[in-house]
Scaffold this motif. Structure first.
Motif, PDB file in Angstrom:
ATOM      1  N   LEU A  67       0.706  -1.259   0.283  1.00  0.00           N
ATOM      2  CA  LEU A  67       0.190   0.003   0.257  1.00  0.00           C
ATOM      3  C   LEU A  67       0.463   1.043  -0.245  1.00  0.00           C
ATOM      4  O   LEU A  67       1.798   1.393   0.887  1.00  0.00           O
ATOM      5  CB  LEU A  67      -0.914  -0.137   1.453  1.00  0.00           C
ATOM      6  N   ASP A  68       0.237   2.288  -0.925  1.00  0.00           N
ATOM      7  CA  ASP A  68       0.743   4.123  -1.084  1.00  0.00           C
ATOM      8  C   ASP A  68       1.082   4.275   0.576  1.00  0.00           C
ATOM      9  O   ASP A  68       0.022   4.343   1.276  1.00  0.00           O
ATOM     10  CB  ASP A  68       0.535   4.013  -1.806  1.00  0.00           C
ATOM     11  N   ALA A  69       1.797   4.632   1.106  1.00  0.00           N
ATOM     12  CA  ALA A  69       2.603   5.604   2.434  1.00  0.00           C
ATOM     13  C   ALA A  69       3.195   6.102   2.063  1.00  0.00           C
ATOM     14  O   ALA A  69       3.924   6.641   2.699  1.00  0.00           O
ATOM     15  CB  ALA A  69       3.254   4.787   3.528  1.00  0.00           C
ATOM     16  N   TRP A  70       3.458   7.156   0.649  1.00  0.00           N
ATOM     17  CA  TRP A  70       3.476   8.388   0.388  1.00  0.00           C
ATOM     18  C   TRP A  70       3.144  10.232   0.496  1.00  0.00           C
ATOM     19  O   TRP A  70       3.238  10.774   1.142  1.00  0.00           O
ATOM     20  CB  TRP A  70       4.739   8.303  -0.884  1.00  0.00           C
ATOM     21  N   ALA A  71       1.662   9.781  -0.295  1.00  0.00           N
ATOM     22  CA  ALA A  71       1.056  10.206  -0.331  1.00  0.00           C
ATOM     23  C   ALA A  71       0.040   9.935   0.928  1.00  0.00           C
ATOM     24  O   ALA A  71      -1.263   9.370   0.977  1.00  0.00           O
ATOM     25  CB  ALA A  71      -0.009  10.249  -1.365  1.00  0.00           C
ATOM     26  N   THR A  72      -0.137  11.637   1.165  1.00  0.00           N
ATOM     27  CA  THR A  72      -1.408  11.971   1.729  1.00  0.00           C
ATOM     28  C   THR A  72      -2.822  12.325   1.905  1.00  0.00           C
ATOM     29  O   THR A  72      -2.562  13.508   0.854  1.00  0.00           O
ATOM     30  CB  THR A  72      -0.709  13.257   3.765  1.00  0.00           C
ATOM     31  N   ARG A  73      -3.603  11.436   2.016  1.00  0.00           N
ATOM     32  CA  ARG A  73      -4.467  11.897   1.845  1.00  0.00           C
ATOM     33  C   ARG A  73      -5.730  12.457   2.319  1.00  0.00           C
ATOM     34  O   ARG A  73      -5.158  11.671   4.068  1.00  0.00           O
ATOM     35  CB  ARG A  73      -5.222  10.795   1.098  1.00  0.00           C
ATOM     36  N   TYR A  74      -7.204  13.208   2.601  1.00  0.00           N
ATOM     37  CA  TYR A  74      -8.186  13.064   3.620  1.00  0.00           C
ATOM     38  C   TYR A  74      -9.391  12.622   3.297  1.00  0.00           C
ATOM     39  O   TYR A  74     -10.160  13.444   2.779  1.00  0.00           O
ATOM     40  CB  TYR A  74      -8.147  14.849   3.903  1.00  0.00           C
ATOM     41  N   PRO A  75      -9.547  11.182   3.956  1.00  0.00           N
ATOM     42  CA  PRO A  75     -10.547  10.702   3.556  1.00  0.00           C
ATOM     43  C   PRO A  75     -11.517  11.468   3.898  1.00  0.00           C
ATOM     44  O   PRO A  75     -11.878  11.892   5.237  1.00  0.00           O
ATOM     45  CB  PRO A  75     -11.002   9.443   4.190  1.00  0.00           C
ATOM     46  N   THR A  76     -12.947  11.663   2.691  1.00  0.00           N
ATOM     47  CA  THR A  76     -13.825  12.410   4.045  1.00  0.00           C
ATOM     48  C   THR A  76     -15.604  12.176   3.259  1.00  0.00           C
ATOM     49  O   THR A  76     -15.165  11.097   2.242  1.00  0.00           O
ATOM     50  CB  THR A  76     -14.193  13.841   2.474  1.00  0.00           C
ATOM     51  N   PHE A  77     -16.868  12.014   4.282  1.00  0.00           N
ATOM     52  CA  PHE A  77     -17.534  10.257   4.199  1.00  0.00           C
ATOM     53  C   PHE A  77     -18.751  11.424   3.215  1.00  0.00           C
ATOM     54  O   PHE A  77     -19.019  12.266   3.249  1.00  0.00           O
ATOM     55  CB  PHE A  77     -17.965  11.041   5.560  1.00  0.00           C
ATOM     56  N   THR A  78     -19.313  10.814   2.314  1.00  0.00           N
ATOM     57  CA  THR A  78     -20.374  11.805   1.322  1.00  0.00           C
ATOM     58  C   THR A  78     -21.086  11.886   2.162  1.00  0.00           C
ATOM     59  O   THR A  78     -21.725  13.044   1.680  1.00  0.00           O
ATOM     60  CB  THR A  78     -20.225  10.311  -0.203  1.00  0.00           C
ATOM     61  N   PRO A  79     -21.852  11.074   2.664  1.00  0.00           N
ATOM     62  CA  PRO A  79     -23.334  11.869   3.526  1.00  0.00           C
ATOM     63  C   PRO A  79     -22.285  13.486   4.166  1.00  0.00           C
ATOM     64  O   PRO A  79     -23.301  13.716   4.593  1.00  0.00           O
ATOM     65  CB  PRO A  79     -23.265  10.451   4.894  1.00  0.00           C
ATOM     66  N   ASP A  80     -21.670  13.188   4.658  1.00  0.00           N
ATOM     67  CA  ASP A  80     -20.894  14.836   5.057  1.00  0.00           C
ATOM     68  C   ASP A  80     -20.508  15.883   4.322  1.00  0.00           C
ATOM     69  O   ASP A  80     -21.525  17.177   4.052  1.00  0.00           O
ATOM     70  CB  ASP A  80     -19.765  14.438   5.753  1.00  0.00           C
ATOM     71  N   VAL A  81     -20.588  14.904   3.292  1.00  0.00           N
ATOM     72  CA  VAL A  81     -20.428  16.439   2.128  1.00  0.00           C
ATOM     73  C   VAL A  81     -21.638  16.549   1.208  1.00  0.00           C
ATOM     74  O   VAL A  81     -22.487  17.994   1.427  1.00  0.00           O
ATOM     75  CB  VAL A  81     -20.128  15.571   1.178  1.00  0.00           C
ATOM     76  N   ALA A  82     -22.842  15.297   1.809  1.00  0.00           N
ATOM     77  CA  ALA A  82     -24.207  15.218   1.648  1.00  0.00           C
ATOM     78  C   ALA A  82     -24.546  17.141   2.238  1.00  0.00           C
ATOM     79  O   ALA A  82     -25.748  17.360   1.478  1.00  0.00           O
ATOM     80  CB  ALA A  82     -25.043  14.454   1.280  1.00  0.00           C
ATOM     81  N   VAL A  83     -24.262  16.817   4.019  1.00  0.00           N
ATOM     82  CA  VAL A  83     -24.857  17.461   4.401  1.00  0.00           C
ATOM     83  C   VAL A  83     -24.278  19.054   4.375  1.00  0.00           C
ATOM     84  O   VAL A  83     -25.016  20.408   4.540  1.00  0.00           O
ATOM     85  CB  VAL A  83     -24.225  17.642   6.083  1.00  0.00           C
ATOM     86  N   VAL A  84     -23.223  19.043   3.468  1.00  0.00           N
ATOM     87  CA  VAL A  84     -22.695  21.063   3.235  1.00  0.00           C
ATOM     88  C   VAL A  84     -23.412  20.902   2.305  1.00  0.00           C
ATOM     89  O   VAL A  84     -23.669  22.051   1.468  1.00  0.00           O
ATOM     90  CB  VAL A  84     -21.435  20.106   3.018  1.00  0.00           C
ATOM     91  N   ILE A  85     -23.393  20.439   1.191  1.00  0.00           N
ATOM     92  CA  ILE A  85     -24.253  20.787  -0.074  1.00  0.00           C
ATOM     93  C   ILE A  85     -25.870  20.819   0.320  1.00  0.00           C
ATOM     94  O   ILE A  85     -26.135  22.588  -0.039  1.00  0.00           O
ATOM     95  CB  ILE A  85     -24.220  19.631  -1.284  1.00  0.00           C
ATOM     96  N   ARG A  86     -26.238  20.257   1.401  1.00  0.00           N
ATOM     97  CA  ARG A  86     -27.562  21.283   1.631  1.00  0.00           C
ATOM     98  C   ARG A  86     -28.151  22.044   2.575  1.00  0.00           C
ATOM     99  O   ARG A  86     -28.594  23.041   2.366  1.00  0.00           O
ATOM    100  CB  ARG A  86     -28.186  19.565   2.540  1.00  0.00           C
ATOM    101  N   GLN A  87     -26.750  22.843   3.477  1.00  0.00           N
ATOM    102  CA  GLN A  87     -26.941  23.659   3.379  1.00  0.00           C
ATOM    103  C   GLN A  87     -25.981  25.169   3.173  1.00  0.00           C
ATOM    104  O   GLN A  87     -26.985  25.796   3.508  1.00  0.00           O
ATOM    105  CB  GLN A  87     -25.708  23.914   4.698  1.00  0.00           C
ATOM    106  N   MET A  88     -25.413  24.549   2.075  1.00  0.00           N
ATOM    107  CA  MET A  88     -25.415  25.550   1.184  1.00  0.00           C
ATOM    108  C   MET A  88     -26.416  25.975   0.127  1.00  0.00           C
ATOM    109  O   MET A  88     -26.743  26.637  -0.481  1.00  0.00           O
ATOM    110  CB  MET A  88     -23.908  25.276   0.313  1.00  0.00           C
ATOM    111  N   ILE A  89     -27.681  25.288  -0.196  1.00  0.00           N
ATOM    112  CA  ILE A  89     -28.774  24.754  -0.793  1.00  0.00           C
ATOM    113  C   ILE A  89     -29.300  25.897  -0.034  1.00  0.00           C
ATOM    114  O   ILE A  89     -30.665  26.787  -0.430  1.00  0.00           O
ATOM    115  CB  ILE A  89     -29.453  24.171  -1.064  1.00  0.00           C
ATOM    116  N   GLU A  90     -29.415  25.597   1.322  1.00  0.00           N
ATOM    117  CA  GLU A  90     -30.890  26.294   2.007  1.00  0.00           C
ATOM    118  C   GLU A  90     -30.325  27.548   2.638  1.00  0.00           C
ATOM    119  O   GLU A  90     -31.085  28.690   2.471  1.00  0.00           O
ATOM    120  CB  GLU A  90     -29.931  25.768   3.531  1.00  0.00           C
ATOM    121  N   ARG A  91     -29.130  28.278   2.178  1.00  0.00           N
ATOM    122  CA  ARG A  91     -28.011  29.281   2.128  1.00  0.00           C
ATOM    123  C   ARG A  91     -28.897  30.261   0.933  1.00  0.00           C
ATOM    124  O   ARG A  91     -29.527  31.381   0.640  1.00  0.00           O
ATOM    125  CB  ARG A  91     -26.675  29.594   2.153  1.00  0.00           C
TER     126      ARG A  91
END
Length: 309
Positions: free
Chosen positions: A196-220
């Motif tokens: 497994l790659d141990a060189w690149a650092t990633r920031y895994p992001t949970f799609t249900p969390d992103v969906a909340v972000v998008i819903r909040q953006m639409i609410e604005r």
């Protein structure tokens, strides 16, 4: 014209990993009408739409008259983009331009999903205004797509995201869950270890969390406070694919044999660390982050059967 509680949202690309999460989140908002589109893998509730067909896109948006559009459709596989740049451009640039032009005619706010791969990964964390410098065809196509939307004259907003994971239809849908079969195999007697790659650092992001972000953006947007320009959202737990693999093995209670690959091994160049600064959205009170181990346990709850929701 906005319709307040009767907001109408078109979700383009509702059948993909992120699109499904967004569809589920928006379906829970009372009074909103959500029209979902899919190219080929939709369901009875989705409208079939080939976003490469500019005339079809224009007719669809004109007919639906949405208040907001979320574009979750894209070619997101770096290796595919590298080997087929024409396809990457058709889906990630030209299609977005067609959507933006149709949205502008109706004065419709449009949110498009982009990627941390617009940066070269040498100077994290990256703010929305930092100069992009993509290393591969995928990053270049997504950057061109950003510009196609923002230069179109439409009311537009870009949301850059990093590595995504969430409930999957098959384990290959995410670069997180796609590691699982090799990790499971490595735990078998006399099996070769998983490298497994141990060189690149990633920031895994949970799609249900992103969906909340998008819903909040639409609410604005629904409140007359639409966000414009470039925004970013990211998980805040740094890890390599090797780190992710160790957490998958722990979640599945496996004695996996894992080997760290300390140098880049991908044929397509990838940035080392593209951590996205999420401060702009956080300052607006937008966001949600589920701890990685908590979310991973949900995603892997039914392994080896795909978790279909």
């Amino acid at each position: 014209m906005m319709r307040g509680a009767g907001l109408k949202v078109v979700l383009i690309g509702a059948s993909g990993l992120l699109g499904r999460a967004v569809a589920r989140e928006l379906a829970n908002v009372e009074g909103w009408q959500v029209v979902r589109t899919a190219h080929s893998r939709g369901d009875a509730g989705s409208v079939k739409l080939d976003i490469r067909d500019a005339a079809a896109v224009a007719a669809f948006i004109e007919g639906e008259m949405p208040d907001a559009i979320v574009v979750a459709a894209a070619e997101r596989r770096p290796d595919v983009c590298e080997n087929n740049p024409a396809l990457a451009r058709a889906l990630n640039v030209d299609a977005l331009r067609s959507i933006a032009h149709a949205a502008r005619k109706r004065d419709t706010w449009t949110l498009s999903i982009s990627t941390d791969y617009v940066f070269d990964g040498t100077s994290p964390p990256y703010s929305p205004g930092d100069p992009p410098a993509p290393l591969n065809a995928y990053g270049r196509s997504k950057l061109e797509g950003e510009r196609a939307l923002l230069d179109s004259g439409a009311k537009g907003c870009v949301l850059r995201l990093p590595l995504l994971y969430g409930p999957v239809l098959d384990w290959s849908e995410s670069a997180v869950t796609s590691l699982t079969p090799a990790i499971v195999k490595s735990a078998e007697f006399a099996a070769a270890p998983a490298v497994l790659d141990a060189w690149a650092t990633r920031y895994p992001t949970f799609t249900p969390d992103v969906a909340v972000v998008i819903r909040q953006m639409i609410e604005r947007h629904a409140r007359g406070q639409a966000i414009a320009g470039i925004t970013q959202w990211s998980g805040d737990e740094p890890m390599t694919k090797f780190d992710i693999a160790e957490r998958i093995a722990r979640t599945l209670k496996l004695e996996a044999r894992l080997v760290a690959q300390e140098t880049p091994a991908d044929s397509t160049p990838r940035p080392r660390d593209c951590h996205l600064d999420s401060g702009m959205l956080e300052a607006l009170g937008i966001g949600r982050r589920t701890p990685f181990d908590t979310a991973l346990a949900q995603v892997l709850a039914h392994y080896p059967d795909a978790q279909i929701q």
